[in-house]
Design a protein around this motif. Structure first.
Motif, mmCIF file in Angstrom:
data_model
loop_
_atom_site.group_PDB
_atom_site.id
_atom_site.type_symbol
_atom_site.label_atom_id
_atom_site.label_comp_id
_atom_site.label_asym_id
_atom_site.label_seq_id
_atom_site.Cartn_x
_atom_site.Cartn_y
_atom_site.Cartn_z
ATOM 1 N N PHE A 254 -65.491 -11.486 -0.990
ATOM 2 C CA PHE A 254 -66.582 -10.511 -1.075
ATOM 3 C C PHE A 254 -67.633 -10.974 -2.077
ATOM 4 O O PHE A 254 -67.367 -11.819 -2.933
ATOM 5 C CB PHE A 254 -66.043 -9.130 -1.463
ATOM 6 C CG PHE A 254 -65.284 -8.471 -0.353
ATOM 7 C CD1 PHE A 254 -65.914 -7.620 0.533
ATOM 8 C CD2 PHE A 254 -63.933 -8.748 -0.159
ATOM 9 C CE1 PHE A 254 -65.224 -7.042 1.584
ATOM 10 C CE2 PHE A 254 -63.230 -8.172 0.886
ATOM 11 C CZ PHE A 254 -63.874 -7.317 1.763
ATOM 12 N N LYS B 64 -60.177 -12.424 2.237
ATOM 13 C CA LYS B 64 -61.627 -12.323 2.479
ATOM 14 C C LYS B 64 -62.365 -12.455 1.164
ATOM 15 O O LYS B 64 -61.911 -11.952 0.140
ATOM 16 C CB LYS B 64 -61.962 -10.964 3.095
ATOM 17 C CG LYS B 64 -61.504 -10.847 4.517
ATOM 18 C CD LYS B 64 -61.994 -9.566 5.112
ATOM 19 C CE LYS B 64 -61.662 -9.521 6.585
ATOM 20 N NZ LYS B 64 -61.433 -8.173 7.059
ATOM 21 N N CYS C 187 -68.463 -9.786 3.827
ATOM 22 C CA CYS C 187 -67.484 -10.745 3.301
ATOM 23 C C CYS C 187 -67.673 -12.098 3.984
ATOM 24 O O CYS C 187 -68.230 -12.190 5.076
ATOM 25 C CB CYS C 187 -66.056 -10.232 3.490
ATOM 26 S SG CYS C 187 -65.576 -10.063 5.192
#
Ligand SMILES: O=P(O)(O)O[C@H]1O[C@H](CO)[C@@H](O)[C@H]1O
Ligand SMILES: O=c1cc[nH]c(=O)[nH]1
Length: 319
Positions: free
Chosen positions: A24, A22, A138
Motif C-alpha cells: 500500500f 499487497k 495497492c
C-alpha cells in the motif's frame, strides 16, 4: 540556523505498508489522520466531494509527464491498447476544474501532467500520493515519461534511469523544510529499470539504454547552455562540466527525476523514469528537430511504457 539532516533520518526511511502480500502507499504525515477532510486543491479533488476509492481504487500504473497534451495523447493511446472499454473513444480530464494539471484514467492506468521543474512536480506528487492513499490503491507502479538532453548518445535514444542525480552528480535530493536542508535518496527500483530495458529490446529499432539521469533546477544556466538570456561561463567550462557528468555515468539531463525518485521511494512506491533525448548536449544547445521528428521521438517512451504495462497485465505477445 540551517542544518543538514542525514539521509538516513529514521522516520523517513523507505517503507512498504504490506498486508496480505499487497503493497500500500505509505504517507508519512500523522496530521492526515486527524483531518476531517482532505482537499487536493491543485487536482480539484477531495475526500468529501469525491469517492476516491471508487474513482481510483483499481489504479496500478501511474504515468506522469510534463505536458498536458502529451499525457492526454498517452492516455488515449493506452485507452485503445487496453482494448474495448466502456465510454467510447474519448476520455475526460478528471482535473478539468483546475488548469494546473490534467489527469486521465483508462482502466488501471492513470496519466497526469506535472508541468516543468521540481516545485511543479512536487506539488502534484504530494496530492497524487495522498489520492492513491485515500483511494486505498495497492501495488502501484509510478513512471515518469519525458524528454531530456542526452550526453554522448544519439538523439532519439531512450534513457531508462537507474539513479537520478543532482547537479553535483550525487544520488540525492535536497528538500528545504522550514530552515533545514533534508537530504533524501534518489535510488530508483533497479529491477523495474531492468524489466523496462528488457521490454525495449523486443521493440524493433528501439535505441534504449540504462544510465544515470541528472536533474537540474533550470533548462539554461542550470544545464550549462550557452543560449539562455544569461551566460557567465565559457564553451570550455560547459564541455568540461558535461564531460565530467558523462564520466560520472550521466547519460541525460532533465528537471524532475530527483524529487520524483525521492518522494516515490519514501512512500513505498516502485518508480521508474524513462526519457527520450532530443539532442546530444556535447554537440549543441538548441533543439532544432522538425515537428515530425520531435513528435516521433516523444512517442518512444510511450511505446515502451505501453508495451510494459500490457505485458504486466498479460495483454501483450512479448514475453
Ligand atoms: O518532457 P518533460 O516531461 O516536460 O521534461 C523535460 O522537458 C522540460 C524542459 O523542456 C522539463 O520539464 C524537463 O524535465
Ligand atoms: O535539453 C533538454 C531537453 C529536454 N529537457 C531538458 O530538461 N533538457
Amino acid at each position: 540556523m540551517a542544518s543538514i539532516l542525514p539521509a538516513s533520518n529514521r522516520s523517513m526511511r523507505p517503507d512498504r505498508n504490506t498486508y496480505d502480500g499487497k503493497s500500500f502507499v505509505h504517507v508519512k504525515n500523522p496530521y492526515l489522520d486527524t483531518m476531517d477532510e482532505d482537499i487536493l486543491y491543485h487536482l480539484d479533488l477531495g475526500t468529501k466531494t469525491h469517492n476516491l476509492p471508487e474513482m481510483f481504487g483499481d489504479v496500478k500504473f501511474v504515468c506522469v509527464g510534463g505536458s498536458p497534451n502529451r499525457m492526454k495523447a498517452f492516455a488515449l493511446f493506452m485507452h485503445k491498447e487496453l482494448g474495448p472499454v466502456e465510454g467510447g473513444e474519448d476520455i475526460e480530464d478528471i482535473c478539468a476544474g483546475t488548469d494546473r494539471y490534467c489527469m486521465f484514467k483508462t482502466g488501471p492506468v492513470l496519466c497526469i501532467s506535472h508541468g516543468m521543474g521540481v516545485p511543479s512536480i512536487s506539488i502534484m506528487l504530494h496530492e497524487l500520493i495522498k489520492l492513491l492513499h485515500h483511494a486505498r490503491c495497492c501495488d502501484v507502479t509510478m513512471i515518469r515519461m519525458g524528454t531530456s538532453g542526452g550526453i554522448g548518445i544519439a538523439p532519439g535514444s531512450v534513457v531508462i534511469t537507474d539513479t537520478a542525480v543532482d547537479s553535483f552528480f550525487k544520488p540525492q535530493f535536497e528538500q528545504v523544510i522550514l530552515d533545514n536542508v533534508v537530504t533524501r535518496s534518489t535510488e530508483l527500483d533497479k529491477e523495474l529499470a531492468e524489466e523496462l530495458f528488457n521490454c525495449s529490446k523486443k521493440i524493433p529499432n528501439f535505441p534504449a539504454l540504462i544510465g544515470h539521469t541528472m536533474c537540474t533546477y533550470d533548462f539554461y544556466e542550470g544545464q550549462g547552455r550557452l543560449d539562455g538570456a544569461l551566460c557567465s561561463f565559457s564553451r570550455e567550462n560547459k564541455l568540461d562540466y558535461l564531460t565530467r557528468a558523462y564520466k560520472a555515468g550521466v547519460r541525460n539531463i532533465e528537471m524532475e527525476s530527483t524529487v520524483f525518485a525521492a518522494m516515490c521511494r519514501l512512500c513505498g512506491l516502485k518508480a521508474a523514469v524513462v526519457c527520450v533525448t532530443l539532442l546530444d548536449r556535447l554537440h549543441g544547445d538548441q533543439i532544432n528537430l522538425s515537428h515530425d521528428v520531435l513528435a516521433e521521438y516523444q512517442q518512444r517512451p510511450q511505446l515502451l511504457i505501453s508495451n510494459f504495462i500490457k505485458k504486466k497485465l498479460g495483454l501483450c505477445d512479448i514475453s
